[in-house]
Every structure is written in structure tokens, then in C-alpha cells.
Design a protein around this motif. Sequence first.
Motif, PDB file in Angstrom:
ATOM      1  N   THR A 124     -10.560  -0.679  11.862  1.00  0.00           N
ATOM      2  CA  THR A 124      -9.094  -0.446  12.437  1.00  0.00           C
ATOM      3  C   THR A 124      -7.987  -1.355  11.755  1.00  0.00           C
ATOM      4  O   THR A 124      -6.906  -0.693  11.399  1.00  0.00           O
ATOM      5  CB  THR A 124      -9.085  -0.567  13.952  1.00  0.00           C
ATOM      6  N   ARG A 125      -8.152  -2.414  11.317  1.00  0.00           N
ATOM      7  CA  ARG A 125      -7.210  -3.484  10.953  1.00  0.00           C
ATOM      8  C   ARG A 125      -7.236  -3.488   9.435  1.00  0.00           C
ATOM      9  O   ARG A 125      -6.455  -4.133   8.805  1.00  0.00           O
ATOM     10  CB  ARG A 125      -7.534  -4.639  11.544  1.00  0.00           C
ATOM     11  N   ASN A 126      -8.110  -2.912   8.806  1.00  0.00           N
ATOM     12  CA  ASN A 126      -8.400  -2.749   7.447  1.00  0.00           C
ATOM     13  C   ASN A 126      -8.511  -4.230   6.766  1.00  0.00           C
ATOM     14  O   ASN A 126      -8.119  -4.733   5.843  1.00  0.00           O
ATOM     15  CB  ASN A 126      -6.891  -2.310   6.777  1.00  0.00           C
ATOM     16  N   TRP A 127      -9.479  -4.984   7.411  1.00  0.00           N
ATOM     17  CA  TRP A 127      -9.845  -6.380   7.088  1.00  0.00           C
ATOM     18  C   TRP A 127     -10.949  -6.221   6.495  1.00  0.00           C
ATOM     19  O   TRP A 127     -11.918  -5.319   6.750  1.00  0.00           O
ATOM     20  CB  TRP A 127      -9.763  -7.164   8.398  1.00  0.00           C
ATOM     21  N   THR A 128     -11.273  -7.169   5.407  1.00  0.00           N
ATOM     22  CA  THR A 128     -12.318  -7.114   4.751  1.00  0.00           C
ATOM     23  C   THR A 128     -13.260  -8.192   5.294  1.00  0.00           C
ATOM     24  O   THR A 128     -12.888  -9.293   5.801  1.00  0.00           O
ATOM     25  CB  THR A 128     -12.127  -7.762   3.026  1.00  0.00           C
ATOM     26  N   ASP A 129     -14.626  -7.767   5.426  1.00  0.00           N
ATOM     27  CA  ASP A 129     -15.675  -8.635   5.988  1.00  0.00           C
ATOM     28  C   ASP A 129     -15.974  -9.675   5.274  1.00  0.00           C
ATOM     29  O   ASP A 129     -16.689  -9.333   4.187  1.00  0.00           O
ATOM     30  CB  ASP A 129     -16.567  -7.708   6.490  1.00  0.00           C
ATOM     31  N   GLU A 173       0.660  -1.290  -0.009  1.00  0.00           N
ATOM     32  CA  GLU A 173      -0.126   0.032   0.062  1.00  0.00           C
ATOM     33  C   GLU A 173       0.963   1.316   0.022  1.00  0.00           C
ATOM     34  O   GLU A 173       0.680   2.037  -0.816  1.00  0.00           O
ATOM     35  CB  GLU A 173      -0.917   0.082   1.270  1.00  0.00           C
ATOM     36  N   ALA A 174       1.657   1.329   0.906  1.00  0.00           N
ATOM     37  CA  ALA A 174       2.691   2.503   1.030  1.00  0.00           C
ATOM     38  C   ALA A 174       3.450   2.934  -0.298  1.00  0.00           C
ATOM     39  O   ALA A 174       3.433   4.111  -0.919  1.00  0.00           O
ATOM     40  CB  ALA A 174       3.539   2.608   1.845  1.00  0.00           C
ATOM     41  N   GLN A 175       3.812   1.972  -0.946  1.00  0.00           N
ATOM     42  CA  GLN A 175       4.770   1.911  -2.369  1.00  0.00           C
ATOM     43  C   GLN A 175       3.834   2.281  -3.462  1.00  0.00           C
ATOM     44  O   GLN A 175       4.219   3.041  -4.293  1.00  0.00           O
ATOM     45  CB  GLN A 175       5.677   0.688  -2.425  1.00  0.00           C
ATOM     46  N   GLY A 210      -3.694  -5.460 -10.961  1.00  0.00           N
ATOM     47  CA  GLY A 210      -4.733  -6.132 -10.578  1.00  0.00           C
ATOM     48  C   GLY A 210      -5.010  -6.436  -9.307  1.00  0.00           C
ATOM     49  O   GLY A 210      -4.134  -6.603  -8.577  1.00  0.00           O
ATOM     50  N   ILE A 211      -6.087  -6.634  -9.066  1.00  0.00           N
ATOM     51  CA  ILE A 211      -6.367  -7.190  -7.637  1.00  0.00           C
ATOM     52  C   ILE A 211      -7.344  -8.426  -7.802  1.00  0.00           C
ATOM     53  O   ILE A 211      -8.321  -8.522  -8.891  1.00  0.00           O
ATOM     54  CB  ILE A 211      -7.271  -6.151  -6.773  1.00  0.00           C
ATOM     55  N   SER A 212      -7.301  -9.486  -6.869  1.00  0.00           N
ATOM     56  CA  SER A 212      -7.989 -10.847  -7.034  1.00  0.00           C
ATOM     57  C   SER A 212      -9.314 -10.678  -6.287  1.00  0.00           C
ATOM     58  O   SER A 212      -9.863 -11.720  -6.109  1.00  0.00           O
ATOM     59  CB  SER A 212      -6.994 -11.871  -6.339  1.00  0.00           C
ATOM     60  N   ALA A 213     -10.000  -9.610  -6.284  1.00  0.00           N
ATOM     61  CA  ALA A 213     -11.332  -9.451  -5.553  1.00  0.00           C
ATOM     62  C   ALA A 213     -12.435  -9.858  -6.974  1.00  0.00           C
ATOM     63  O   ALA A 213     -12.240  -9.434  -8.117  1.00  0.00           O
ATOM     64  CB  ALA A 213     -11.504  -8.045  -5.256  1.00  0.00           C
ATOM     65  N   PRO A 214     -13.603 -10.303  -6.601  1.00  0.00           N
ATOM     66  CA  PRO A 214     -14.445 -10.291  -7.622  1.00  0.00           C
ATOM     67  C   PRO A 214     -15.099  -9.029  -8.106  1.00  0.00           C
ATOM     68  O   PRO A 214     -15.403  -9.008  -9.144  1.00  0.00           O
ATOM     69  CB  PRO A 214     -15.776 -11.131  -6.639  1.00  0.00           C
ATOM     70  N   GLU A 215     -14.949  -7.990  -7.472  1.00  0.00           N
ATOM     71  CA  GLU A 215     -15.448  -6.682  -7.888  1.00  0.00           C
ATOM     72  C   GLU A 215     -14.416  -5.668  -7.265  1.00  0.00           C
ATOM     73  O   GLU A 215     -13.723  -5.903  -6.179  1.00  0.00           O
ATOM     74  CB  GLU A 215     -16.669  -6.477  -7.256  1.00  0.00           C
ATOM     75  N   GLN A 218     -12.624  -2.834  -5.227  1.00  0.00           N
ATOM     76  CA  GLN A 218     -12.736  -2.417  -3.874  1.00  0.00           C
ATOM     77  C   GLN A 218     -12.550  -0.975  -3.362  1.00  0.00           C
ATOM     78  O   GLN A 218     -11.574  -0.185  -3.901  1.00  0.00           O
ATOM     79  CB  GLN A 218     -11.418  -3.306  -3.193  1.00  0.00           C
ATOM     80  N   PRO A 219     -13.506  -0.619  -2.588  1.00  0.00           N
ATOM     81  CA  PRO A 219     -13.223   0.754  -2.061  1.00  0.00           C
ATOM     82  C   PRO A 219     -11.991   1.329  -1.690  1.00  0.00           C
ATOM     83  O   PRO A 219     -11.505   0.621  -0.836  1.00  0.00           O
ATOM     84  CB  PRO A 219     -14.367   0.880  -1.006  1.00  0.00           C
ATOM     85  N   GLY A 220     -11.493   2.368  -1.947  1.00  0.00           N
ATOM     86  CA  GLY A 220     -10.217   2.755  -1.580  1.00  0.00           C
ATOM     87  C   GLY A 220      -8.884   2.244  -2.229  1.00  0.00           C
ATOM     88  O   GLY A 220      -7.868   2.612  -1.772  1.00  0.00           O
ATOM     89  N   ILE A 221      -8.973   1.293  -3.177  1.00  0.00           N
ATOM     90  CA  ILE A 221      -7.860   0.551  -3.609  1.00  0.00           C
ATOM     91  C   ILE A 221      -7.975   0.795  -5.366  1.00  0.00           C
ATOM     92  O   ILE A 221      -8.981   0.428  -5.925  1.00  0.00           O
ATOM     93  CB  ILE A 221      -7.850  -0.955  -3.393  1.00  0.00           C
TER      94      ILE A 221
END
Length: 321
Positions: free
Chosen positions: A286-291, A211-213, A223-228, A230-233
Amino acid sequence: MLKTRHLIKLSLSLSLLAAPALAQAQDIQNLRIMAPASPGGGWDQTSRSIQTVLQDAGIVKPVQVYNVPGAGGTIGLAQLYNAKGDGSLMMTMGLVMIGAIQTNSSKVDLAGVTPLARLTGEYEVVVVPASSPYKNMADLVAAWKADPGKVAFAGGSAGGTDHMLVGLMAKAVGIDPKKMNYVPFSGGGETLAAVLGNQVAAAVAGYGEFEAQIKAGKLRAVGISAPEAQPGIDAPTLISQKVNVDLANWRGIVAPPGISAEQKSAMIAALDKMHASKAWKDTLATRNWTDLYLSGSKFDAYLKTEETRTTGILKDIGLVK
């Protein structure tokens, strides 16, 4: 007067019907949660977050967390089997454990455990250096298909989530996974150094690792391996770029084999209540975990599907027979 008596009876009846559901989460005495890894890692953090929320929200008290590290969680898994019928024990686990069972030739697997819930997850991102000629997945895939061995991907340990994702991507675009050039590293820092130093064409890890880089403009997320999306990414999904793959490095929780239906219901009720709480929602933020919450029979079915998929890709990669 008669009407009042009927109302009282109706009220008492409704209270009695509601009582078992309310009591379920309170029936667990002296709950213990095993984190089958060393302190500080993802499973440990998840276990201690569950402990805090269950206790602070008054869902279950007391709750103890303890660590059993080693072999991708399979040492802890063996201990869980030895606790057959223990309705006051849970163990945190996830996708990494499914792979470790295969690659470590574990004598125990997940077939006998009692699945409770899938909790959280983190999607993987594919990154390239900012100076890379590959501006998107189409560019990267074209070079990869032209010479699979020349386009190297860095990631975590062999057989882990990063390795599985690269294998799934290879298969999806028509490359033999056994011919791909995957360079495993023991830690995220080494993976990051390899891609920033142009030692590899691309790297794969959870978004948080890069994230920082990415935000500093040193890496490009292709690319991201999400099905849709993602907010903020700021990364397009692999699926949207004709790489038909989605994968989450998920974490869940299971109980020992042989617990009663009542014990299982009480545990799931406690986790359902935890998931619905504000404290848990705050923890996720807080932990930036996806529910990715999924409990009961739905998690049973999901776990079987993930085991089948993981076994298949590890065979394709050549790590298991």
C-alpha cells in the motif's frame, strides 16, 4: 497403553519447547514507539504502521506511538539514552539519523543503542528534464567530469541521503566531492520545481517524489541507486552504468541501551512475527515501501558498516572533519 503414554509425554515435551518462542512476542507490556520527528513524516508513518500491525495481528498489545521532533532525530536519540534498560520502548530511525549525528555534532550516537531490525527502504533516482541533452548516466557523467562545478544537482537538505548519493557518485567516477555543485532544498516540491524549470542539470530523491512526472514524460530517470533493477521502475541501476554505487534511504528500529538479552529477544521476536504477517506485507504494498528486513546480529553488523560509510562520505563532501 504404554505407547499412548509415550506419545503424550512427547507431545508435552514439544509443547514446552515451543512455549518460550511463542511467548517471547507476548512478553512486552505496554510497548511505546518513539518517532523522533514531527507527525506525518517517514519515521512517523513507519512507527504508526508498526503499531497497527502489532496490535491488529495480536502480536503485542497495547502499543503507543509518540513524537519527539528535532535535529534529524538526535533529540529523540538523547531521550532514548535516558531510558536505559527500558524493555518496553523502541525508536524508529534510519540513514538520515546517522548523517544528522555527524552534521549536528550530536553528543550521543548509535554506539550504545540496542539495534533490533532494518525494516524498509526507498532507493534514490537521478532524474533530468525530458528536454535534457543527457540521455543516460554516461552523458551526464561525461559533462560532470568535464566541469564539476557547472553541472548542478538538486536534492534535499545538506548532509541528507540525496546529498550523500551525489557525493558517492562523484567519488565513484573520479570527481572530488568537495568540488561538486549540490543545491539543497528543504522540500521535495522545491527540488522538483528546480529540475522541471531547468535551474539544475539533474535532481536526486526517492522514486516516489518524481514518479508522477516520470510517468507523465516530464522527467527522465537516468539511474536508480538499487543493487539491481526494480520491478515497476523504468530506470537502469547506477551500477549497470559503471557508477559503482548503491544506496537505500532505509528505516529501522532500535531499543535503549542496557536492556537485557531476554528483552532484546522478545522485541526481535515481535518484529520477526510482524514482518512475516500478511498485514505487514499489505502495508508494504500500500505504501510502496521496499522490504529490506534484517534483524538481530545481521542488523548490528549492517548498522556499523553504514555508520562507517556515512562518516566517510560526509568527510569527503566537507560537511564533517
